[in-house]
Design an enzyme around this catalytic site. Structure first.
Site, PDB file in Angstrom:
ATOM      1  N   LYS A  53       0.206  -0.782   0.160  1.00 53.27           N
ATOM      2  CA  LYS A  53       0.438  -0.389   0.130  1.00 53.27           C
ATOM      3  C   LYS A  53       0.851   1.131   0.068  1.00 53.27           C
ATOM      4  O   LYS A  53       0.583   2.583  -0.854  1.00 53.27           O
ATOM      5  CB  LYS A  53      -0.988   0.038   1.700  1.00 53.27           C
ATOM      6  CG  LYS A  53      -1.795  -0.835   1.054  1.00 53.27           C
ATOM      7  CD  LYS A  53      -2.075  -1.451   2.285  1.00 53.27           C
ATOM      8  CE  LYS A  53      -3.866  -2.591   2.413  1.00 53.27           C
ATOM      9  NZ  LYS A  53      -4.130  -3.221   3.786  1.00 53.27           N
ATOM     10  N   GLN A  97      -4.232  -1.671   9.771  1.00 51.46           N
ATOM     11  CA  GLN A  97      -4.029  -3.053   8.987  1.00 51.46           C
ATOM     12  C   GLN A  97      -4.665  -4.452  10.177  1.00 51.46           C
ATOM     13  O   GLN A  97      -4.405  -4.266  11.711  1.00 51.46           O
ATOM     14  CB  GLN A  97      -2.588  -3.381   9.096  1.00 51.46           C
ATOM     15  CG  GLN A  97      -2.556  -4.975   8.541  1.00 51.46           C
ATOM     16  CD  GLN A  97      -2.753  -4.795   6.998  1.00 51.46           C
ATOM     17  OE1 GLN A  97      -3.171  -3.757   5.752  1.00 51.46           O
ATOM     18  NE2 GLN A  97      -3.920  -5.644   6.932  1.00 51.46           N
ATOM     19  N   ASP A 120     -10.940   2.235   4.741  1.00 49.31           N
ATOM     20  CA  ASP A 120     -11.461   0.581   4.289  1.00 49.31           C
ATOM     21  C   ASP A 120     -12.619   1.455   4.457  1.00 49.31           C
ATOM     22  O   ASP A 120     -13.440  -0.282   4.589  1.00 49.31           O
ATOM     23  CB  ASP A 120     -10.689  -0.224   5.959  1.00 49.31           C
ATOM     24  CG  ASP A 120      -9.565  -0.400   5.812  1.00 49.31           C
ATOM     25  OD1 ASP A 120      -9.294  -0.918   4.889  1.00 49.31           O
ATOM     26  OD2 ASP A 120      -8.717  -0.429   6.912  1.00 49.31           O
TER      27      ASP A 120
HETATM   28  N1  GUN Z   1      -6.251  -6.838   6.709  1.00 47.17           N
HETATM   29  C1  GUN Z   1      -7.017  -7.785   5.439  1.00 47.17           C
HETATM   30  N2  GUN Z   1      -7.658  -7.228   4.732  1.00 47.17           N
HETATM   31  C2  GUN Z   1      -7.063  -5.804   4.960  1.00 47.17           C
HETATM   32  C3  GUN Z   1      -8.434  -4.140   4.461  1.00 47.17           C
HETATM   33  O1  GUN Z   1      -8.645  -4.512   3.199  1.00 47.17           O
HETATM   34  N3  GUN Z   1      -7.773  -3.087   5.699  1.00 47.17           N
HETATM   35  C4  GUN Z   1      -7.740  -3.913   6.637  1.00 47.17           C
HETATM   36  N4  GUN Z   1      -7.046  -2.445   7.333  1.00 47.17           N
HETATM   37  N5  GUN Z   1      -7.507  -4.322   7.346  1.00 47.17           N
HETATM   38  C5  GUN Z   1      -7.113  -5.795   6.454  1.00 47.17           C
END
Ligand code: GUN
Length: 296
Positions: A53, A97, A120
């Site tokens: 990211k 995350q 998110d």
């Molecule tokens: N862990 C796995 N997928 C995601 C996601 O899309 N966002 C976040 N914050 N954590 C994750």
């Protein structure tokens, strides 16, 4: 007939090209879109996603900062950091995350993120708006899948979409999005889960089959209708002594067998994953536009 392989990297690049214009316009107004990421612990998959990211942000000119905490960081400390990111105008998007360590409440942490910076879209306010069909930000993987389908010429309208997996991150929001009375949606949706009886009889009815149960190669060829479009959300590490890292990434679909039966299929890696990242950055730009348009 072998299925068309949907190239998620190529489609994600189209999103980045669109975002480039918006980012330039924001920068001309003196606004530098920013994303704050909170990473707790050193889970290798989470570290790798967060790095991906960050790299994507750097490539398209979004400011990104990752705050890394040890795996025993108290919940109060995580909440304090979320509070400071909420207040900091450098950041238009905040992402914590997941998964978080077991003793930390994911719900308390994600609910603490200001809904306007919730890129998110896990906050109940954003989930609720999405469910009602009045979205602000949309959950990245679900939105990525919808865009991937549309960009590949597989409009879900009128189609039977079968989703395997009822997670808050993918299954539930995707079902809610594709059932909306809206362009690019209007699907008939079936959501399957661990208590679903005779799963195969249901998956075989799918025009579009989405595998997001987190179980390596669980969707086998006998579960797929000939000519179906198969979307694989799974990213599973399986040991492979012949691979350089000692493991290999596989999806929730038995790719080699299913590609001989489906009309189109997403690979792992290189399918849904890049679209998820692209839609995250899309949300950062959308939040930056929204937040800064409120300031005069
Ligand atoms: N862990 C796995 N997928 C995601 C996601 O899309 N966002 C976040 N914050 N954590 C994750």
């Amino acid at each position: 007939m072998t299925a068309k392989i949907i190239d998620g990297n190529k489609l994600a690049q189209e999103i980045y090209d669109e975002l480039d214009v918006d980012i330039r316009q924001l920068k001309e107004r003196g606004i530098n879109p920013g994303l704050g990421v909170v990473l707790v612990g050193e889970d290798p998959a989470s570290v790798s996603y967060v790095k991906g990211k960050g790299k994507a942000c750097a490539r398209i000119g979004i400011y990104e900062e990752t705050i890394q905490l040890p795996s025993d960081a108290p919940e109060e400390e995580i909440l304090r950091i979320v509070d400071s990111l909420n207040r900091n105008s450098k950041f238009h998007g905040i992402l914590v995350q997941l998964p978080l360590p077991e003793y930390v409440s994911e719900e308390r942490v994600t609910n603490r993120i200001s809904p306007e910076k919730d890129v998110d879209a896990f906050h109940p306010v954003n989930m609720g708006k999405m469910l009602k069909g009045e979205p602000y930000l949309l959950p990245c993987t679900a939105h990525g899948i919808q865009r991937l389908l549309l960009k590949s010429g597989y409009d879900p309208e009128g189609k039977h979409v079968v989703i395997c997996g009822r997670s808050n991150i993918v299954g539930k929001p995707l079902a809610a999005m594709l059932m909306q009375k809206k362009e690019g949606a209007n699907a008939t949706v079936t959501l399957c889960h661990t208590k679903t009886r005779d799963l195969t009889s249901i998956t075989r009815q799918a025009d579009i089959l989405v595998a997001s149960m987190g179980s390596p190669r669980a969707i086998t060829a006998d579960m797929v209708k000939p000519g179906a479009v198969v979307i694989d959300v799974g990213i599973n590490r399986v040991t492979d002594p012949t691979a350089p890292k000692g493991y290999r990434l596989v999806g929730d679909v038995d790719f080699d067998a299913v590609k001989e039966k489906a009309e189109a299929i997403t690979p792992v890696p290189g399918g849904v994953g890049p679209m998820t990242v692209a839609m995250l950055l899309y949300n950062v730009v959308a939040a930056a536009k929204e937040i800064t348009s409120l300031q005069s």
